[in-house]
Design an enzyme around this catalytic site. Structure first.
Site, mmCIF file in Angstrom:
data_model
loop_
_atom_site.group_PDB
_atom_site.id
_atom_site.type_symbol
_atom_site.label_atom_id
_atom_site.label_comp_id
_atom_site.label_asym_id
_atom_site.label_seq_id
_atom_site.Cartn_x
_atom_site.Cartn_y
_atom_site.Cartn_z
ATOM 1 N N ASP A 111 0.849 -1.192 0.000
ATOM 2 C CA ASP A 111 0.000 0.000 0.000
ATOM 3 C C ASP A 111 0.882 1.238 0.000
ATOM 4 O O ASP A 111 2.010 1.202 0.486
ATOM 5 C CB ASP A 111 -0.903 0.013 1.235
ATOM 6 N N ASP A 129 -7.177 -1.285 -4.424
ATOM 7 C CA ASP A 129 -8.220 -0.870 -3.480
ATOM 8 C C ASP A 129 -9.145 0.176 -4.102
ATOM 9 O O ASP A 129 -10.356 0.166 -3.867
ATOM 10 C CB ASP A 129 -7.590 -0.311 -2.197
#
Length: 150
Positions: A111, A129
């Site tokens: 991330d 995401d």
């Protein structure tokens, strides 16, 4: 065919951006401020799902992703949904695949988008995401529109 193209594009962009961030020697040691007190690039190894739910359950999350991808593919192939539902599912398939690849090959998800809206430290996330979130929103809106016309 459209489903495969969208899903592969999402998967490719996700993996390329993750690779670029992971390869950055600067991001290995610190965050990069993009917009003061609001947006940063921060490399994080996430062993869980959103908000680090199910931390260290990487294999379970990879299995859930694989099953979800299979169900969505089955639905697109057998039910031939309308255009917007197909696009929504394609985004979700690509996003799920992007994070699943990380979980299988690395044991964690990479991330890097790090936001602080109104001083709140929002969980760090990635392109996969974003695709999942946009896909879910599109699916909800398309479903509500279909219900309204039924």
């Amino acid at each position: 065919m459209m489903t495969a193209i969208i899903a592969v594009i999402v998967l490719a962009v996700d993996q390329l951006t993750k690779y670029a961030v992971q390869s950055s020697t600067v991001l290995q040691t610190r965050s990069i401020e993009v917009i003061h007190n609001f947006f940063y690039l921060t490399y994080v190894k996430n062993t869980g799902a959103a908000w680090s739910v199910f931390s260290d359950k990487t294999q379970l999350l990879a299995l859930v992703s694989a099953v979800a991808i299979g169900i969505m593919l089955w639905y697109v192939i057998t039910k031939k949904p309308k255009k917007w539902i197909t696009i929504a599912l394609a985004l979700m398939i690509g996003g799920a695949a992007g994070n699943m690849v990380d979980r299988i090959w690395l044991g964690y998800v990479r991330d890097f988008f790090d936001f602080y809206p109104f001083g709140y430290n929002f969980p760090v996330f990635n392109v996969a995401d974003i695709a999942l979130t946009v896909g879910v929103i599109m699916l909800i809106l398309a479903s509500l529109k279909e219900d309204k016309h039924a």
